[in-house]
Design an enzyme around this catalytic site. Structure first.
Site, PDB file in Angstrom:
ATOM      1  N   ARG A   3       0.860  -1.200   0.000  1.00  0.00           N
ATOM      2  CA  ARG A   3       0.000   0.000   0.000  1.00  0.00           C
ATOM      3  C   ARG A   3       0.885   1.236   0.000  1.00  0.00           C
ATOM      4  O   ARG A   3       0.602   2.244  -0.630  1.00  0.00           O
ATOM      5  CB  ARG A   3      -0.943  -0.006   1.225  1.00  0.00           C
ATOM      6  CG  ARG A   3      -1.642   1.336   1.402  1.00  0.00           C
ATOM      7  CD  ARG A   3      -2.877   1.318   2.289  1.00  0.00           C
ATOM      8  NE  ARG A   3      -2.879   0.396   3.375  1.00  0.00           N
ATOM      9  CZ  ARG A   3      -2.209   0.546   4.537  1.00  0.00           C
ATOM     10  NH1 ARG A   3      -1.488   1.633   4.762  1.00  0.00           N
ATOM     11  NH2 ARG A   3      -2.279  -0.370   5.461  1.00  0.00           N
ATOM     12  N   TYR A  29     -17.099  17.916 -13.782  1.00  0.00           N
ATOM     13  CA  TYR A  29     -17.652  16.569 -13.926  1.00  0.00           C
ATOM     14  C   TYR A  29     -18.661  16.355 -12.789  1.00  0.00           C
ATOM     15  O   TYR A  29     -18.417  16.780 -11.647  1.00  0.00           O
ATOM     16  CB  TYR A  29     -16.499  15.554 -13.861  1.00  0.00           C
ATOM     17  CG  TYR A  29     -16.963  14.134 -13.695  1.00  0.00           C
ATOM     18  CD1 TYR A  29     -17.824  13.554 -14.626  1.00  0.00           C
ATOM     19  CD2 TYR A  29     -16.554  13.369 -12.606  1.00  0.00           C
ATOM     20  CE1 TYR A  29     -18.265  12.253 -14.464  1.00  0.00           C
ATOM     21  CE2 TYR A  29     -16.984  12.056 -12.446  1.00  0.00           C
ATOM     22  CZ  TYR A  29     -17.841  11.511 -13.377  1.00  0.00           C
ATOM     23  OH  TYR A  29     -18.278  10.229 -13.218  1.00  0.00           O
ATOM     24  N   ASP A  46      -8.031  20.529 -12.857  1.00  0.00           N
ATOM     25  CA  ASP A  46      -8.362  19.222 -13.423  1.00  0.00           C
ATOM     26  C   ASP A  46      -8.055  19.306 -14.916  1.00  0.00           C
ATOM     27  O   ASP A  46      -8.750  19.985 -15.674  1.00  0.00           O
ATOM     28  CB  ASP A  46      -9.841  18.887 -13.166  1.00  0.00           C
ATOM     29  CG  ASP A  46     -10.200  17.466 -13.602  1.00  0.00           C
ATOM     30  OD1 ASP A  46      -9.552  16.965 -14.544  1.00  0.00           O
ATOM     31  OD2 ASP A  46     -11.122  16.865 -13.027  1.00  0.00           O
ATOM     32  N   LYS A  85      -8.862   8.393 -18.703  1.00  0.00           N
ATOM     33  CA  LYS A  85      -9.155   9.033 -19.991  1.00  0.00           C
ATOM     34  C   LYS A  85      -7.906   9.028 -20.898  1.00  0.00           C
ATOM     35  O   LYS A  85      -7.392   7.985 -21.179  1.00  0.00           O
ATOM     36  CB  LYS A  85      -9.683  10.448 -19.743  1.00  0.00           C
ATOM     37  CG  LYS A  85     -10.695  10.533 -18.583  1.00  0.00           C
ATOM     38  CD  LYS A  85     -11.912   9.641 -18.787  1.00  0.00           C
ATOM     39  CE  LYS A  85     -12.914   9.887 -17.683  1.00  0.00           C
ATOM     40  NZ  LYS A  85     -13.584   8.744 -17.159  1.00  0.00           N
TER      41      LYS A  85
END
Ligand code: P1T
Length: 384
Positions: free
Chosen positions: A52, A104, A176, A201
């Protein structure tokens, strides 16, 4: 294989953060699919303790993405939303943030429905007008979060102007950059403190992975992001890290084709009598065309939207596409179409959708890299 210090963008995309595997010479960074690392003796290890906290495949991707965006460090997360979530945890109860009103839908939902419950306050404003940012500043404003171009109405915000306002008031600026990609827009060079991407994306580009990344420049942000990545644990898997590393190698090549197809489709749609309005920042008809040329000098990418006039007309067109796939998401090599009002932005209340100009007849296209004439043929038959 050593990356020269003056390497150009395409070379950085291909090589940054990567070196042949020290044990085999494998040219591709291996997928270190492990949960833990054996230690040599108590207190002696090779820099890796638990997966992790550290993973070599993820570390390689993070170095690659930091170099591509021109930042100091990057942190990869399980999704774009978990990357955005990690950024907001930098704020404390009582803090205020200014956010682009047309982000978004998932970003709006996280801020408005989840983070407000923890004592954070958000002002959703039209950041395309920098004076709206200035007007929204309060004594507790700590973050300005902009999305440019916005999803899905492709409004732009002036990054340099936003950075100046944020910094004047002691706040940090987050951009963003998902819609533009680092090929087309360079937020850190324009003053941003953090850049976030849904790597799902363009960075991955092949529609086969969900992920997110935050790239930072300030030491205090880097320390916090490292801490929260380990503390909350929303890490990107080794397999996904490898897929995105594969994606960034061809990012500059793909963006050229996405941009050419995006512009060509926008021009084609502008000539169709049944189409009421086309939104693409690279068209002179876009109200921020001048800003687009300045802020996105290499072109405006593959995202465009158009209005049919009514929901019924939009439905007819959406159901007729043959080559273009009706699906959420964007930035992959295959062209996708979607109906933001009922799909990606369904979590945004109708009154807010109306304020930001997101009508029920709006159709969004993520132009892929197919031959442009095949895409035009599909649009032509869908509109007929
Ligand atoms: O889906 P995820 O990887 O969690 O990324 C969230 C996200 C963040 N920022 C922007 C600008 C986005 O477009 C997205 C995700 N968007 C879609 C799924 C979509 O179809 O618009």
């Amino acid at each position: 294989m050593t990356l020269p210090p003056n390497a150009r963008f395409e070379t950085i995309c291909l090589h940054a953060g990567q070196r042949p595997d020290p044990t085999t010479g494998a040219i591709i960074t291996p997928i270190y699919q492990t949960s833990t690392y054996v230690q040599d003796a108590l207190g002696q290890h090779k820099g890796y303790e638990y997966a992790r906290t550290q993973n070599p495949t993820r570390a390689s991707l993070e170095a690659n993405l930091a170099a591509i965006e021109g930042g100091k460090a990057a942190f990869a997360f399980a999704s774009g939303m978990s990357a955005i979530h990690a950024i907001v945890t930098r704020l404390s109860a009582g803090d205020h943030a200014i956010v682009t009103d047309n982000t978004y839908g998932g970003t709006f939902r996280l801020f408005d429905k989840v983070m407000t419950r923890l004592g954070l306050a958000f002002s959703f404003v039209d950041t395309s007008d920098p004076t709206e940012i200035e007007k929204a500043v309060t004594p507790t404003t700590k973050m300005v979060f902009i999305e440019t171009p916005t999803n899905p109405v492709l409004r732009l915000t002036d990054i340099a102007a936003s950075a100046e306002i944020a910094h004047k008031h002691g706040a940090f600026l987050v951009v963003d950059n998902t819609f533009a990609s680092p090929c087309l827009q360079r937020p850190i060079e324009l003053g941003a403190d953090m850049v976030v991407h849904s790597t799902t994306k363009y960075l991955n580009g092949h529609s086969d992975s969900i992920g997110g990344v935050v790239i930072a420049v300030r030491d205090e942000h880097i320390e916090w992001l490292k801490f929260i990545q380990n503390s909350a644990g929303a890490i990107l898997s080794p397999m996904d890290s490898s897929l995105i590393l594969r994606g960034t190698k061809t990012l500059p090549l793909r963006m050229v084709q996405h941009t050419a197809n995006g512009l060509a489709l926008a021009e084609f749609l502008s000539e169709q009598p049944k189409v009421k309005k086309v939104i693409y920042p690279g068209l002179p008809s876009h109200p921020q065309y001048e800003l687009a040329r300045r802020q996105m000098p290499n072109g405006c990418g593959g995202m465009l939207s158009f209005e049919m006039g009514s929901l019924e007309e939009a439905r007819v067109v959406l159901n007729k596409f043959r080559l273009m796939a009706l699906a959420e998401s964007l930035g992959g090599v295959e062209t996708l179409v979607c109906h933001p009002a009922s799909m990606t932005h369904a979590s945004v209340p109708p009154e807010r959708r109306a304020t930001i100009g997101l009508s029920d007849s709006l159709i969004r296209i993520s132009a892929g890299v197919e031959h442009i004439e095949d895409l035009k043929d599909d649009l032509r038959q869908a509109l007929s």
